[in-house]
Scaffold this active site. Structure first.
Site, short mmCIF file in Angstrom:
data_model
loop_
_atom_site.label_atom_id
_atom_site.label_comp_id
_atom_site.label_asym_id
_atom_site.label_seq_id
_atom_site.Cartn_x
_atom_site.Cartn_y
_atom_site.Cartn_z
N CYS A 116 0.81 -1.22 0.00
CA CYS A 116 0.00 0.00 0.00
C CYS A 116 0.84 1.27 0.00
CB CYS A 116 -0.95 0.01 1.20
SG CYS A 116 -1.97 -1.48 1.33
N HIS A 256 -3.64 7.02 2.92
CA HIS A 256 -4.00 5.70 2.39
C HIS A 256 -5.40 5.35 2.87
CE1 HIS A 256 -4.11 1.59 1.30
NE2 HIS A 256 -3.85 1.11 2.50
N ASN A 286 -10.09 -0.52 0.10
CA ASN A 286 -8.63 -0.43 0.11
C ASN A 286 -8.10 -0.91 -1.23
OD1 ASN A 286 -5.88 -0.74 0.49
ND2 ASN A 286 -6.06 -1.68 2.51
#
EC number: 2.3.1.180
Length: 339
Positions: A116, A256, A286
Site C-alpha cells: 500500500c 491511504h 482499500n
C-alpha cells in the site's frame, strides 16, 4: 531539495473498473452485514475488475489520462515505475507491459513492490532521477487487482479490498514548489502480518498450496491496525519537521484509504477539519498502492487542490512499510519546458 531541481507532480489520472461490489452483495456471499462493515471500516462498496482485465489494463487507462493532462506524448517519458503487488505476471514486469501498451518507446520501465506504500516509494524514487538531472519525465502508477487474490470466503478480508489505478507524471516545477520532504520506512519483522504466503520461491504453486488457500492475501487485522495508527502519525510528523512546517500548515491530507478509523485517528491527532482530508474509501475500499493516487486525482478534479497548497500524502502497507511526502502544489512546469 538541497539546491537541486524542484520536482513535483505535473498531472494526475485515475481509473476504476465499472463493476461495483456493495456491502449488500457481500451479505449474500459471507456472514457479514452492511452495518458491521461500515461501523468497523467506513467502506460501503468497492470496484472489481472483469475477468479479462489485468493490472496493466487498469494502469493504461489511468496513465493515458495523466499524460493527456500533462500535455505529453508517451514518447517523451524517460521512465515508468509501476507500484503493485498484483502484477500481470511475475515477469515481464507490468511496467514493461504498460510501456508497450502506451508506446513509450524511450522509457525504461520497472515494477516496485511496497504494497500500500508503493506509490509513495515510487514518487520518491522518481524524484531522485529528475532532481539529479538524469531524467526529465517519469510516470508513476499505483495499480492493483486485489480481487484476483482475495478469498471471498474470508469475511475478515474480503470486505476490505478493491481494484483500481492512479497515475502521476513527475517532472521539474518552478523553484520552491513540488516535493519538500520525504519519509520512508520498513519493518520486515512484521511481514507475516500482511502477506500472500504462496506463489513465490518460498512456497511455489502446488496442489497443496492451492488446497490450503495460500494464494490469497492474509492479514492479522488487529496488529496491522495498531501499526497503521502509529506510523500514519509519525510519518506525517516527520515530513512536517523535515520541511520546517507545522500541522497548521497542512492544506490537504491525502491518506491511504484502508480504514476510516485509522484516518480519524490522524485527523484527531493533527486537529484537521474534515474539509482538509480526502476520504473516498466508502466508494472504493482499500486499493493498496492505487488508493493514494486515486484519492489525489479525485481531489484535483474536484478543485480541492490549489496552487501553493501544502499537501501531505501518507500511507502504510505490507512489508511492513510506511511512507509520507509533503509537497507544495504546482503543476506549472519550469520555464522552457517542452510541456
Amino acid at each position: 531539495m538541497n539546491g537541486k531541481r524542484s520536482v513535483g507532480i505535473l498531472a494526475t489520472g485515475s481509473y476504476t473498473p465499472d463493476r461495483v461490489l456493495s456491502n449488500f452483495d457481500l451479505e449474500k456471499m459471507v456472514d457479514t452485514s452492511d452495518e458491521w462493515i461500515v461501523s468497523r471500516t467506513g467502506i460501503r462498496e468497492r470496484r472489481i475488475s472483469s475477468p479479462d482485465q489485468a493490472s496493466s489494463d487498469l494502469a493504461y487507462e489511468a496513465a493515458k489520462k495523466a499524460l493527456a493532462k500533462a500535455n505529453l506524448s508517451p514518447e517523451q517519458l524517460d521512465l515508468i515505475i509501476v507500484a503493485t503487488v498484483t502484477p500481470d505476471t511475475m515477469f515481464p514486469s507490468t511496467a514493461c507491459i504498460l510501456q508497450d501498451k502506451l508506446g513509450a518507446t524511450r522509457a525504461a520501465a520497472m515494477d516496485l513492490s511496497a504494497a500500500c506504500t508503493g506509490f509513495l516509494y515510487g514518487i520518491t524514487t522518481a524524484t531522485q532521477f529528475i532532481s539529479n538531472g538524469l531524467y526529465k519525465y517519469v510516470l508513476v502508477v499505483g495499480v492493483e487487482s486485489l480481487s484476483k487474490i482475495t478469498n471471498y470466503k474470508d469475511r475478515n478480508t474480503c470486505v476490505l479490498f478493491g481494484d483500481g489505478a492512479g497515475a502521476a507524471v513527475i517532472g521539474e516545477v518552478q523553484d520552491g514548489y513540488g516535493f519538500q520532504s520525504f519519509e520512508l520506512g520498513a519493518d520486515g519483522s512484521g511481514g507475516p502480518l500482511l502477506c500472500m504466503p504462496a506463489g513465490g520461491s518460498r512456497i511455489p504453486a502446488s496442489n497443496e498450496s492451492i488446497e490450503n488457500d495460500l494464494h490469497y492475501l492474509a492479514m492479522a487485522g488487529g496488529e496491522v491496525f495498531k501499526f497503521a495508527v502509529r506510523v500514519m502519525n509519525s510519518a506525517t510528523e516527520a515530513v512536517l519537521n523535515k520541511a520546517g512546517l507545522s500541522k497548521d500548515d497542512i492544506d490537504l491530507l491525502v491518506p491511504h484509504q484502508a480504514n476510516k478509523r485509522i484516518i480519524d485517528s490522524a485527523v484527531q491527532r493533527f486537529g484537521l477539519n474534515e474539509d482538509k482530508v480526502v476520504i473516498n474509501l466508502d466508494r472504493y475500499g482499500n486499493m493498496s498502492s492505487a488508493s493514494i493516487p486515486v484519492a489525489l486525482d479525485e481531489a484535483v478534479q474536484d478543485g480541492r487542490v490549489k496552487e501553493g497548497d501544502h499537501l501531505v500524502l501518507v500511507g502504510f502497507g505490507g512489508g511492513l512499510t510506511w511512507g509520507a511526502t509533503l509537497l507544495k502544489w504546482s503543476t506549472t512546469p519550469v520555464e522552457g519546458s517542452e510541456k
